[in-house]
Scaffold this motif. Structure first.
Motif, short mmCIF file in Angstrom:
data_model
loop_
_atom_site.label_atom_id
_atom_site.label_comp_id
_atom_site.label_asym_id
_atom_site.label_seq_id
_atom_site.Cartn_x
_atom_site.Cartn_y
_atom_site.Cartn_z
N LYS A 279 0.81 -1.23 0.00
CA LYS A 279 0.00 0.00 0.00
C LYS A 279 0.85 1.27 0.00
N MET A 280 2.12 1.15 0.29
CA MET A 280 2.95 2.35 0.50
C MET A 280 3.35 3.01 -0.80
N LYS A 281 3.76 4.29 -0.67
CA LYS A 281 4.28 5.05 -1.82
C LYS A 281 5.61 4.45 -2.25
N LYS A 282 5.88 4.51 -3.52
CA LYS A 282 7.20 4.07 -4.00
C LYS A 282 8.26 5.03 -3.43
N GLY A 283 9.30 4.49 -2.90
CA GLY A 283 10.37 5.33 -2.37
C GLY A 283 10.22 5.66 -0.90
N VAL A 284 9.22 5.08 -0.25
CA VAL A 284 8.98 5.38 1.17
C VAL A 284 10.22 5.05 2.02
N VAL A 285 10.45 5.88 3.02
CA VAL A 285 11.54 5.61 3.97
C VAL A 285 10.91 5.11 5.27
N ILE A 286 11.37 3.96 5.74
CA ILE A 286 10.81 3.40 6.97
C ILE A 286 11.84 3.52 8.09
N VAL A 287 11.40 4.08 9.21
CA VAL A 287 12.29 4.25 10.36
C VAL A 287 11.72 3.43 11.51
N ASN A 288 12.53 2.56 12.09
CA ASN A 288 12.05 1.77 13.23
C ASN A 288 13.04 1.86 14.38
N THR A 289 12.66 2.63 15.40
CA THR A 289 13.46 2.69 16.63
C THR A 289 12.67 2.05 17.77
N SER A 290 11.62 1.30 17.43
CA SER A 290 10.73 0.81 18.49
C SER A 290 11.05 -0.64 18.87
N ARG A 291 10.56 -1.58 18.10
CA ARG A 291 10.89 -2.99 18.32
C ARG A 291 10.94 -3.68 16.96
N GLY A 292 11.92 -4.58 16.80
CA GLY A 292 12.13 -5.22 15.52
C GLY A 292 10.90 -5.97 15.02
N GLY A 293 10.17 -6.60 15.96
CA GLY A 293 9.03 -7.43 15.60
C GLY A 293 7.89 -6.66 14.94
N LEU A 294 7.95 -5.35 14.95
CA LEU A 294 6.90 -4.57 14.27
C LEU A 294 6.99 -4.75 12.76
N ILE A 295 8.17 -5.14 12.28
CA ILE A 295 8.39 -5.27 10.84
C ILE A 295 8.70 -6.72 10.50
N ASP A 296 8.04 -7.22 9.46
CA ASP A 296 8.41 -8.52 8.88
C ASP A 296 9.65 -8.25 8.02
N ALA A 297 10.81 -8.63 8.52
CA ALA A 297 12.07 -8.24 7.87
C ALA A 297 12.23 -8.89 6.49
N GLU A 298 11.65 -10.08 6.31
CA GLU A 298 11.69 -10.72 4.97
C GLU A 298 10.94 -9.84 3.98
N ALA A 299 9.76 -9.38 4.39
CA ALA A 299 8.95 -8.54 3.50
C ALA A 299 9.65 -7.21 3.24
N LEU A 300 10.33 -6.71 4.26
CA LEU A 300 11.08 -5.46 4.10
C LEU A 300 12.16 -5.62 3.03
N LEU A 301 12.89 -6.72 3.14
CA LEU A 301 13.96 -6.99 2.17
C LEU A 301 13.38 -7.10 0.75
N GLU A 302 12.25 -7.79 0.64
CA GLU A 302 11.63 -7.93 -0.69
C GLU A 302 11.22 -6.55 -1.22
N GLY A 303 10.68 -5.72 -0.32
CA GLY A 303 10.26 -4.36 -0.72
C GLY A 303 11.44 -3.52 -1.18
N ILE A 304 12.58 -3.75 -0.56
CA ILE A 304 13.80 -3.02 -0.95
C ILE A 304 14.29 -3.53 -2.31
N LYS A 305 14.29 -4.86 -2.45
CA LYS A 305 14.76 -5.44 -3.72
C LYS A 305 13.85 -5.03 -4.88
N ALA A 306 12.55 -4.87 -4.59
CA ALA A 306 11.60 -4.47 -5.64
C ALA A 306 11.65 -2.96 -5.89
N ARG A 307 12.56 -2.26 -5.21
CA ARG A 307 12.71 -0.78 -5.35
C ARG A 307 11.45 -0.06 -4.86
#
Ligand code: NAI
Length: 345
Positions: free
Chosen positions: A219-247
């Protein structure tokens, strides 16, 4: 003298805990090991244990502490997702440090964001090698951009103030919106859809785990910057990596990581890192990782030690009553509405 086993002790913990403990007859036994089922016996003759974010305080550990006669679990952190507060209820009281320097964390979130969008991490490395080229360092203005802030508690609100100082438009989502705060609250999906930058400042709970997953990233805008200083579990890191690889994701600034427990806070240089996902994320040019460092300021360390010692004194010298106690209900999504006039149990 109150005896406290302080697990996962780091060199930067000792001066402040020794100072405040020494002033109030609280003796800390500094243990470099983390608390878990194998190490719990080290707390056998102690009145309390003092734990940090990557200590394991599950039902089995709590039962052993209870059997040893340990009366108090004193977290030296705000977050307490690593403690099974439900299992502790009725057995051992749990206290935490609700705020030690929300500025430290909010400022670190902005430091990561600025580093990322102005490519400071790359420029730092280049100029050390006398490479003064600007190629590839083009950033973007934060002024005028939309930042979506998830969680508008102590840290989130300070981060919002900082962003406003930069002339950014702020959208926010909170399960419990703050009334009359002047903050523009929108549903979480609107945060995903409309934000140039998304910064996470909510606790990790069953509900918030993987709130940033593949569907959210979609759902996010292309080029979005994600900042997480809270807890790692808030983000599915696999999905994050895929989102980065997909630009799709423009950059990620991570002070926390779901599987950080065995890696963060330790010097692993010279070792083979077994976590392929973390290695891959770190290898990305648009990912910045700091190892749960956001809290680490002089002010915060002093406040953490002072509040922890006060929590311990409050419990042992004030008939078990402590303002900063967490109970089973506090561990629920619904906030605890108990008036702090008596013990939880
Ligand atoms: P806080 O309790 O003041 O604020 C948390 C906010 O999140 C509250 O407004 C709450 O209503 C909201 N919230 C709860 N459930 C939510 C949900 N399902 N969706 C959206 N919002 C929700 O906590 P504070 O002090 O602002 O800390 C925020 C988080 O920062 C902590 O939970 C902790 O995990 C993390 N932290 C990280 C540190 C670091 O060094 N990286 C240091 C200190 C805290």
């Amino acid at each position: 003298m109150i005896q406290v086993a302080l697990y996962d002790a780091k060199p930067y913990d000792k001066p402040s805990f020794e100072r405040y403990g020494g002033l109030h007859n609280v003796q800390f036994r500094f243990l470099e090991t983390k608390l878990n089922e194998d190490t719990v016996a080290l707390a056998k003759d102690c009145d309390a244990v003092c734990v940090f974010v990557n200590d394991t305080v599950n039902a089995a550990v709590i039962d052993k502490l209870y059997a040893f006669g340990v009366k108090l679990i004193a977290l030296r952190s705000a977050g307490y997702n690593n403690v099974d507060v439900e299992a502790a209820f009725g057995k051992i009281h749990v206290v935490h440090v609700p705020a030690y320097s929300p500025y430290a964390v909010a400022e670190h979130a902005m430091a990561l964001l600025l580093t990322s969008v102005r490519r400071i991490h790359k420029a730092y490395n280049r100029t050390r090698e006398f490479n003064f080229s600007l190629n590839g360092l083009t950033g973007f203005d934060l002024h005028g951009k939309t930042v979506g802030v998830v969680g508008t508690g102590r840290i989130g609100r300070i981060f919002i103030d900082i962003c406003r100082g930069f002339g950014m438009k702020v959208l926010a989502y909170d399960r419990f919106p703050a009334k009359d705060s002047g903050i523009e609250y929108v549903p979480l999906d609107e945060i995903f859809e409309n934000s140039d930058i998304i910064s996470l400042h909510c606790p990790l709970t069953g509900e918030t785990r993987h709130m940033i997953d593949a569907a959210a990233i979609e759902k996010m805008k292309k080029g979005v910057v994600i900042v997480n200083t809270s807890r790692g579990g808030l983000i599915d890191a696999e999905a994050l990596l895929e989102g980065i690889k997909a630009r799709k994701i423009g950059a990620a600034c991570l002070d926390v990581y779901e599987e950080e427990a065995d890696v963060f806070f330790e010097d692993r240089s010279g070792h083979i890192l077994n976590d392929d996902l973390l290695s891959r994320l770190i290898s990305m040019p648009n990912v910045i990782v700091t190892s749960h460092q956001a809290f680490l300021t002089e002010e915060a360390l002093n406040n953490i030690a002072e509040t922890t010692v006060n929590n311990i004194l409050s419990y042992f010298n004030n008939d078990g009553i402590c303002d900063n106690e967490l109970c089973y209900r506090c561990g629920n999504i619904e906030r605890c509405r108990r008036e702090r006039k008596e013990r939880c149990f």
